[in-house]
Scaffold this motif. Structure first.
Motif, PDB file in Angstrom:
ATOM      1  N   SER A  83       0.393  -0.866   0.508  1.00  0.00           N
ATOM      2  CA  SER A  83       0.016  -0.081  -0.013  1.00  0.00           C
ATOM      3  C   SER A  83       0.907   1.059   0.178  1.00  0.00           C
ATOM      4  O   SER A  83       0.510   2.465  -0.400  1.00  0.00           O
ATOM      5  N   GLN A  84       1.791   1.147   0.511  1.00  0.00           N
ATOM      6  CA  GLN A  84       3.042   2.008   0.529  1.00  0.00           C
ATOM      7  C   GLN A  84       3.719   2.861  -0.630  1.00  0.00           C
ATOM      8  O   GLN A  84       3.257   3.583  -1.590  1.00  0.00           O
ATOM      9  N   LEU A  85       3.389   1.815  -1.343  1.00  0.00           N
ATOM     10  CA  LEU A  85       3.917   1.968  -3.048  1.00  0.00           C
ATOM     11  C   LEU A  85       2.373   2.998  -3.817  1.00  0.00           C
ATOM     12  O   LEU A  85       2.938   2.896  -4.613  1.00  0.00           O
TER      13      LEU A  85
ATOM     14  N   PRO B 213      -3.015  -3.776   4.091  1.00  0.00           N
ATOM     15  CA  PRO B 213      -1.644  -3.820   4.793  1.00  0.00           C
ATOM     16  C   PRO B 213      -0.974  -5.224   4.931  1.00  0.00           C
ATOM     17  O   PRO B 213       0.241  -5.301   5.373  1.00  0.00           O
ATOM     18  N   LEU B 214      -2.021  -6.458   4.506  1.00  0.00           N
ATOM     19  CA  LEU B 214      -0.863  -7.544   5.420  1.00  0.00           C
ATOM     20  C   LEU B 214      -0.105  -7.791   3.932  1.00  0.00           C
ATOM     21  O   LEU B 214       0.727  -8.816   3.735  1.00  0.00           O
ATOM     22  N   ALA B 215      -0.261  -7.627   2.420  1.00  0.00           N
ATOM     23  CA  ALA B 215       0.455  -7.145   1.068  1.00  0.00           C
ATOM     24  C   ALA B 215       1.747  -6.482   1.410  1.00  0.00           C
ATOM     25  O   ALA B 215       1.358  -5.695   1.630  1.00  0.00           O
ATOM     26  N   LEU B 216       2.874  -7.041   1.029  1.00  0.00           N
ATOM     27  CA  LEU B 216       3.927  -6.700   1.389  1.00  0.00           C
ATOM     28  C   LEU B 216       4.781  -6.683  -0.209  1.00  0.00           C
ATOM     29  O   LEU B 216       4.579  -8.302  -0.669  1.00  0.00           O
TER      30      LEU B 216
ATOM     31  N   GLN C 231      -8.497  -3.436  -4.149  1.00  0.00           N
ATOM     32  CA  GLN C 231      -8.362  -3.661  -2.644  1.00  0.00           C
ATOM     33  C   GLN C 231      -7.561  -4.774  -1.991  1.00  0.00           C
ATOM     34  O   GLN C 231      -7.231  -3.971  -0.784  1.00  0.00           O
ATOM     35  N   GLU C 232      -7.335  -5.802  -2.716  1.00  0.00           N
ATOM     36  CA  GLU C 232      -6.614  -6.615  -1.986  1.00  0.00           C
ATOM     37  C   GLU C 232      -4.084  -6.300  -1.568  1.00  0.00           C
ATOM     38  O   GLU C 232      -4.373  -6.251  -0.790  1.00  0.00           O
TER      39      GLU C 232
END
Ligand code: MTE
Ligand code: MO
Length: 322
Positions: free
Chosen positions: A149-151, A204-207, A199-200
């Motif tokens: 999400s940061q990206l 926050p879990l997606a790294l 959305q996925e």
């Protein structure tokens, strides 16, 4: 050739990991703190790691897998379909911070960025996640990386972006598995590609992982940048990424394209929906050199991350959209 996971190998392993305390094999997932502080865990064995960014475990079944098994039992078909071979074959695959990633499609800041450029804008932390392969084995891996999400916040997908597509480097000189076979055939349609809904991708879990056990990702684990989506089967966690494309329509994914009846786009870990050729109700947990161990444990819905992700699928028939 078969690799032996004998005592000698393991003694060697502990010699090259001097910080015995940090690497202690008996660490467990024991804490939930998603919005924790960045940085590595510096706990002592048995101590509650209160300042860590560790993602919840259920019980004490989640012993950390050893660095050795994580880096010597791999699925990386660009090298080989044999799980023991990528660690050997990837020895000369050592991409650095000049690795380029294309950001394309429905996005306000498209461009070709080096990993170094990207990392300047990202906060790298440690995340310990369960990894559940669709083949019904699993590990517990201490990744280093930054939230996808940061990206997204940085490159700004447009309002038309509904999906994110990822692609792996396509270069048969580096990846012999991408060469045509003797009958002109391929193991898989290359380049390996995968996708998530937007959305996925924002969950926050997606790294995006850059390391494992506090070291840069080894080639066999998808150097220098790979996706980690812990509530989905391992094949979604695409390695050695060179392209991230934002799209309006659902992207083609390698395994889904190859065997659509067996591998869906969503591929959420689900003990209630069996693979056509085997049950998904349980898994073999690989922790150390006992390897195909011993331990068969029940598989958890969304790999145990339901609290974080179940809301994404409220209106989806998970039997149909496997
Ligand atoms: N490019 C690419 N990514 C890939 C794969 C692959 O063959 N090629 N295998 C997937 C599968 S099936 C799994 S289970 C995980 C394994 O990751 P690991 O080797 O780091 O445990 O990587 C996934 N990402
Ligand atoms: Mo897998």
């Amino acid at each position: 050739m078969r690799l032996k996971f004998d005592k000698k190998v393991l003694e060697k392993e502990s010699q090259v990991t001097p910080e015995e305390i940090f690497w202690n094999r008996r660490r467990f997932i024991n804490n939930f703190a998603l919005a924790g502080t960045a940085g590595l865990i510096t706990g002592f064995p048995g101590m509650v790691q209160s300042q860590s960014n560790v993602i919840v475990g259920e019980e004490l079944r989640d012993e950390l897998s050893s660095e050795f098994v994580i880096t010597h039992h791999n699925n990386f078909y660009e090298f080989s379909t044999d799980k023991k071979k990528p660690s050997e074959m990837a020895k000369s695959f050592k991409p650095g911070n000049d690795w380029q990633v294309k950001i394309e499609g429905e996005v306000n800041k498209p461009g070709t960025y080096t990993l170094e450029d990207i990392l300047k804008h990202m906060q790298v932390e440690e995340r310990i996640y369960r990894l559940r392969c669709v083949e019904a084995w699993s590990m517990v891996v201490p990744w280093n990386g930054f939230q996808l999400s940061q990206l997204l916040d940085w490159v700004q997908p447009t309002s038309k972006a509904k999906f994110v597509e990822f692609k792996t480097l396509h270069d048969p000189k580096i990846f012999p598995g991408q060469k045509r076979g003797i009958f002109g055939s391929h193991t898989l349609p290359w380049p390996y590609s995968e996708g998530l809904t937007i959305q996925e991708a924002n969950n926050p879990l997606a790294l995006l992982a850059t390391g494992v056990y506090g070291k840069s990702l080894p080639g066999q684990n998808g150097a220098p940048l790979r996706l980690v989506v812990p509530w989905k089967y391992g094949f979604k966690s695409i390695k050695s990424i060179v392209s991230i494309r934002f799209t309006e329509t659902q992207p083609e994914c390698t395994w889904n394209k190859r065997l659509p009846n067996e591998y869906g786009f969503y591929a959420n870990v689900n003990p209630e929906v069996d693979h056509p050729r085997w049950s998904q109700a349980t898994e073999r947990r690989i922790t150390d050199n006992s390897f195909f161990g011993v331990k068969r444990i029940p598989t958890l819905m969304f790999n145990g991350y339901g609290e974080q992700v179940a809301h994404l699928y409220k209106n989806l028939d998970l039997k149909r959209y496997y």
